[in-house]
Motif scaffolding. Structure first.
Motif, PDB file in Angstrom:
ATOM      1  N   HIS A 113       0.783  -0.742   0.188  1.00 48.11           N
ATOM      2  CA  HIS A 113      -0.020   0.192  -0.362  1.00 48.11           C
ATOM      3  C   HIS A 113       0.737   1.108   0.111  1.00 48.11           C
ATOM      4  O   HIS A 113       0.289   2.521  -0.343  1.00 48.11           O
ATOM      5  N   CYS A 114       2.547   1.206  -0.048  1.00 45.73           N
ATOM      6  CA  CYS A 114       2.914   2.259   0.232  1.00 45.73           C
ATOM      7  C   CYS A 114       4.571   1.946  -0.346  1.00 45.73           C
ATOM      8  O   CYS A 114       4.607   3.653  -0.589  1.00 45.73           O
ATOM      9  N   GLY A 115       4.742   1.192  -1.671  1.00 44.16           N
ATOM     10  CA  GLY A 115       5.603   1.464  -2.578  1.00 44.16           C
ATOM     11  C   GLY A 115       6.829   1.433  -1.420  1.00 44.16           C
ATOM     12  O   GLY A 115       7.555   1.269  -2.041  1.00 44.16           O
ATOM     13  N   PHE A 116       6.789   0.814   0.005  1.00 42.52           N
ATOM     14  CA  PHE A 116       8.226   0.780   1.300  1.00 42.52           C
ATOM     15  C   PHE A 116       8.925  -0.371   0.053  1.00 42.52           C
ATOM     16  O   PHE A 116       8.195  -1.438   0.124  1.00 42.52           O
ATOM     17  N   LYS A 117       9.999  -0.245  -0.453  1.00 41.64           N
ATOM     18  CA  LYS A 117      10.913  -1.176  -0.470  1.00 41.64           C
ATOM     19  C   LYS A 117      11.908  -1.453   0.983  1.00 41.64           C
ATOM     20  O   LYS A 117      12.623  -0.600   1.167  1.00 41.64           O
ATOM     21  N   HIS A 118      11.321  -2.551   1.509  1.00 43.41           N
ATOM     22  CA  HIS A 118      12.211  -3.354   2.407  1.00 43.41           C
ATOM     23  C   HIS A 118      13.286  -3.499   2.396  1.00 43.41           C
ATOM     24  O   HIS A 118      14.406  -3.865   1.717  1.00 43.41           O
ATOM     25  N   SER A 119      14.568  -3.407   3.074  1.00 42.54           N
ATOM     26  CA  SER A 119      16.076  -4.007   3.783  1.00 42.54           C
ATOM     27  C   SER A 119      16.049  -5.634   3.736  1.00 42.54           C
ATOM     28  O   SER A 119      15.004  -6.137   3.348  1.00 42.54           O
ATOM     29  N   LEU A 120      17.301  -5.448   2.997  1.00 43.36           N
ATOM     30  CA  LEU A 120      17.777  -6.994   3.025  1.00 43.36           C
ATOM     31  C   LEU A 120      17.213  -7.542   4.374  1.00 43.36           C
ATOM     32  O   LEU A 120      16.778  -8.666   4.828  1.00 43.36           O
ATOM     33  N   PHE A 121      17.719  -7.203   5.504  1.00 47.15           N
ATOM     34  CA  PHE A 121      17.289  -7.882   6.931  1.00 47.15           C
ATOM     35  C   PHE A 121      16.202  -7.414   7.335  1.00 47.15           C
ATOM     36  O   PHE A 121      15.579  -8.711   7.696  1.00 47.15           O
ATOM     37  N   ALA A 122      15.038  -6.617   7.103  1.00 38.41           N
ATOM     38  CA  ALA A 122      13.911  -7.156   7.327  1.00 38.41           C
ATOM     39  C   ALA A 122      13.157  -8.348   6.351  1.00 38.41           C
ATOM     40  O   ALA A 122      12.255  -8.577   6.723  1.00 38.41           O
ATOM     41  N   SER A 123      13.629  -8.313   4.964  1.00 34.48           N
ATOM     42  CA  SER A 123      13.146  -9.294   4.418  1.00 34.48           C
ATOM     43  C   SER A 123      13.472 -10.817   4.892  1.00 34.48           C
ATOM     44  O   SER A 123      12.316 -11.335   4.996  1.00 34.48           O
ATOM     45  N   PHE A 124      14.154 -10.615   5.701  1.00 30.96           N
ATOM     46  CA  PHE A 124      15.166 -12.102   6.431  1.00 30.96           C
ATOM     47  C   PHE A 124      14.836 -12.893   7.465  1.00 30.96           C
ATOM     48  O   PHE A 124      14.377 -13.844   8.008  1.00 30.96           O
ATOM     49  N   VAL A 125      13.922 -11.024   8.376  1.00 30.79           N
ATOM     50  CA  VAL A 125      13.506 -11.349   9.420  1.00 30.79           C
ATOM     51  C   VAL A 125      11.830 -12.005   9.139  1.00 30.79           C
ATOM     52  O   VAL A 125      11.038 -13.156   9.643  1.00 30.79           O
ATOM     53  N   ILE A 126      11.357 -11.743   8.035  1.00 31.89           N
ATOM     54  CA  ILE A 126      10.105 -11.641   7.653  1.00 31.89           C
ATOM     55  C   ILE A 126       9.940 -13.536   7.240  1.00 31.89           C
ATOM     56  O   ILE A 126       9.162 -14.275   7.193  1.00 31.89           O
TER      57      ILE A 126
END
Length: 807
Positions: A113-126
């Motif tokens: 909804h916000c088009g936010f590009k997550h960091s690698l760290f956040a992506s790996f947390v998820i």
């Protein structure tokens, strides 16, 4: 061996990646900042927090209010949108400890909804959160997007991040394993092997699924043997041979031409008590076909039934190709003759192969003859033979005969399956028999055959193509209510249906619904939306979708670029159009013949006809074949600039390239001759086309009739008009009105009256417009007698003559 191979392949890559990886592990925006080997991982809880720091407030509100209530707050969204990447990392890291679901919801909401590009760290947390939830499908999607962004050669840097920041996380092994699996599935096998080697160093177990996937993708390389030896060495008895792994090795040997070795591996399967599947048989049969051992291939096909495996459509397709049925059928008959000499009669397999072969080359008649032979010899066709015949008959438009075969199947005791019904439903929809398709669909459901997206899609597509969008939407919603829709293909059909009707608003609404249901959009979804925005002149809105495409881990296709190029062509912006063509070439996205046709159209609009012809010639050089629309575009432009010689030269070029001109091609040329006043050659062209039985449309006749009327040659106009009627074209009052109007403008009153009488004799009553045109012409010519005669005809036809025109 495997380690040696990894070192050779990644030594140079690591040098290239080291600056990149160091930037990842040194910038605070990636969260767990300095990840050097002698420093512990930084916890977000230990970071100094200032009073202005919004992170604690957001986490507290999410915990107390829940996500929906918090996000619906007046200032919540604005507060979140001001967050930095580092702050988002902190929030997600805290949420994954408190609530796995909340962490995933927050992550997805920011991205979608916000088009936010997550960091690698956040992506790996998820990724670790999803692994802990056992949501492996979603885990795979997250990792696929990471790899889409990072690309080939990224394994060293990603492994370093996993090693230093996530080693203590639960489900860490699952994330490592899925990372190797996704690398393998996306074709980055070197990276997959690197990840597996790291897992071995860390004593993390690699799953059989990952090993099998990698073996399959390496089956065409010598690395496969090293990997297999490594698996046996490290996994030992726990791994053991499996059907999947042996299939991969068999496939490799067959590709190398060692069908005998593949046969040995097949026997090894049986020795280990494994049950070969249809894929195993198909690999071996394919290998034998390539080796020319057709008799053995047929023997193994017959062997399938004895081991409880039924030959499928792929099996028969392999055999058909083995017999070279696409070019000659004699090979199959030679094998059958050998069987007869040995005292063996052709069996169901042999006949089914032949039917498949004939249908593959479009000779459904021979396939039907073989069916008669089979029935006369007491054989019963199987479901596959019937399905192949049904498919060929539907493709050739013989849908009623295909339905007859369906009822024949049921009469002989065969149960039509999902594939059979889906073929017929699609065929009926293509013939605009949507209601019959729905009846067949209901019949299928009544027999407890669960329809798939292909069957649903056929009906939806049929309704949309007939512009029955309301009925399509009702059917679509019925599928949603019954939880039948989890397939992006069905959403794509509906979105495309709305777009083609010009209703971009409804299309966007469906796209949002798709996102809310966590169904990943495809590039087809975005191409339809982009087309819709461009069609409505909203190119800027369409361009914004390009960023959304990348956020979903997709790349623009040739269709995407072509749609934008066509929009710029319509705007007359040739510079932007050519810049996009250059961008396609830079990104190695191959332009299609449609792409080049759009470029040619743009050049023609700028009257750069020589450049357009040069591009046409270049298409042949690079192996892209122009179609009739490509040629028609340039021919029309040459006609407009009165260069008929070059227009007809292009017509000759079409014939030289075995490209049959369409009726539209001839319409353009006839119109070009007429507009340029060369009616003699226009007449000759039309007569020549008639003599060669070339199919023409009504437009060719109306064009030449109007031209003769404008020139005052009523005799020829009437001749061609009569020919148009004789050809069976649907004639309307407009056709008569068009001719009479032109004759009246030239004050050819007698001739106009002749056409009017012809109209009445052919059963067409006059309308108000045509009568008023003739009354004005009679007045101007001083023919008052005709005025009163026509007024009487009008009154008789229920029309009211204008008082001014009859006085």
């Amino acid at each position: 061996m495997l380690k040696k191979w990894i070192l050779l392949n990644f030594r140079k890559k690591r040098q290239l990646l080291s600056p990149f990886s160091s930037s990842i592990f040194s910038k605070p925006s990636v969260s767990a900042a300095k990840l050097s080997s002698d420093e512990p991982t930084i916890s977000f809880d230990s970071v100094d927090q200032t009073p202005a720091d919004p992170v604690p407030e957001i986490i507290a509100n999410l915990r107390n209010l829940g996500f929906k209530k918090f996000i619906d707050g007046d200032d919540s969204k604005n507060l979140i949108l001001r967050l930095s990447e580092f702050q988002v990392d902190r929030i997600i890291d805290c949420l994954r400890v408190e609530s796995l679901d909340l962490a995933v919801t927050f992550f997805d909401w920011l991205k979608i909804h916000c088009g936010f590009k997550h960091s690698l760290f956040a992506s790996f947390v998820i990724a670790h959160v999803l692994a802990a939830k056992r949501s492996f499908k979603e885990l795979r999607l997250v990792l696929e997007q990471i790899l889409q962004e990072q690309g080939s050669g990224s394994a060293p840097s990603l492994c370093e991040l996993l090693l230093h920041s996530f080693r203590g996380f639960e489900s860490n092994r699952e994330v490592w394993d899925m990372l190797a699996f996704v690398y393998s599935r996306t074709g980055m096998v070197h990276d997959a092997v690197f990840v597996i080697a790291k897992m071995k160093e860390l004593d993390l177990k690699v799953s059989i699924q990952t090993y099998n996937s990698l073996l399959y993708n390496l089956r065409h390389t010598d690395i496969m043997w090293d990997l297999y030896d490594d698996i046996k060495e490290t996994a030992g008895k726990e791994f053991g041979p499996s059907v999947v792994s042996l299939n991969a090795i068999m496939s490799r040997y067959c590709k190398l031409g060692f069908a005998e070795v593949a046969k040995g591996l097949f026997c090894l399967m049986l020795k280990y008590g494994l049950h070969p599947d249809a894929f195993s048989y198909n690999i071996l049969i394919h290998g034998l076909c390539i080796a020319g051992s057709m008799e053995e291939a047929l023997e193994f096909t017959n062997d399938m039934g004895r081991h409880g495996v039924e030959p499928d459509a792929i099996t028969y397709s392999i055999l058909a190709k083995g017999f070279h049925l696409l070019s000659q059928i004699s090979g199959a008959w030679k094998v059958i003759q050998k069987l007869l000499i040995k005292g063996s009669d052709p069996d169901i397999v042999t006949y089914t192969v032949l039917i498949c072969g004939y249908c593959q080359i479009g000779n459904v008649e021979e396939g039907l003859k073989l069916r008669e032979v089979m029935l006369s010899q007491g054989f019963k066709l199987n479901v596959i033979a019937y399905s192949v015949l049904l498919s060929s008959m539907c493709k050739s438009g013989r849908i009623d005969e295909a339905l007859g075969l369906l009822y024949e199947m049921e009469a002989v005791g065969l149960k039509p399956d999902l594939v059979t019904y889906s073929i017929l439903i699609r065929g009926l929809c293509k013939q605009d028999k949507v209601h019959k398709a729905i009846q067949l669909y209901n019949e299928m459901c009544s027999k407890r055959i669960s329809p798939n997206s292909f069957a649903h899609g056929a009906i939806l597509l049929g309704l949309c193509e007939k512009e029955m969008i309301t009925e399509a939407r009702m059917y679509f919603y019925s599928l949603i209510m019954s939880n039948c829709i989890q397939d992006v293909v069905l959403y794509n059909i509906m979105i495309d249906g709305y777009v083609k009707l010009g209703n971009i608003g409804e299309a966007v609404q469906l796209y949002r619904q798709l996102i809310e249901k966590r169904i990943s959009p495809s590039i087809v979804t975005f191409n339809s939306l982009i087309y819709g925005f461009c069609k409505n002149g909203k190119v800027a809105d369409a361009r914004r979708l390009l960023d959304t495409i990348k956020l979903h881990g997709l790349e623009p296709s040739a269709v995407t670029y072509t749609t934008f190029m066509n929009a710029y062509c319509e705007e007359g912006n040739i510079q932007r159009l050519l810049a996009l063509l250059q961008e396609m070439e830079t990104k190695a996205i191959g332009p299609t013949h449609v792409t080049y046709t759009v470029v040619i159209k743009g050049l023609c609009k700028q009257w750069k006809l020589q450049e357009a012809v040069q591009l046409l010639e270049d298409m042949y050089v690079i192996g892209v074949t122009p179609d009739q629309i490509t040629y028609n575009t340039i021919i029309r432009s040459f006609c407009k600039c009165k260069d008929l010689r070059k227009a007809f030269h292009l017509l000759n070029q079409m014939w030289l390239h075995n490209l049959e001109p369409t009726s539209a091609t001839y319409n353009i040329l006839i119109d070009g001759l007429c507009v340029n006043g060369d009616l003699k050659n226009a007449d000759c062209l039309l007569v020549s086309l008639q003599e060669h039985n070339i199919s023409l449309t009504k437009v060719a006749y109306t064009t030449i009739i109007k031209a003769h009327c404008a020139k005052g040659d009523v005799h020829k106009a009437m001749t061609f008009f009569c020919q148009m009627v004789e050809k069976g074209f649907e004639i309307s009052i407009r056709d008569y009105s068009s001719v009479i109007n032109r004759l009246c403008k030239r004050c050819l009153i007698t001739e106009a009256k002749s056409f009017f009488c012809m109209m009445l004799s052919n059963g067409f009553p006059p309308d108000q417009e045509i009568c008023e045109v003739m009354l004005i012409a009679f007045h101007q010519g001083g023919d008052l007698g005709s005025v009163f005669e026509l007024a009487a005809v009008m009154i008789k036809s229920g029309l009211l003559p204008d008082k001014f025109l009859i006085n």
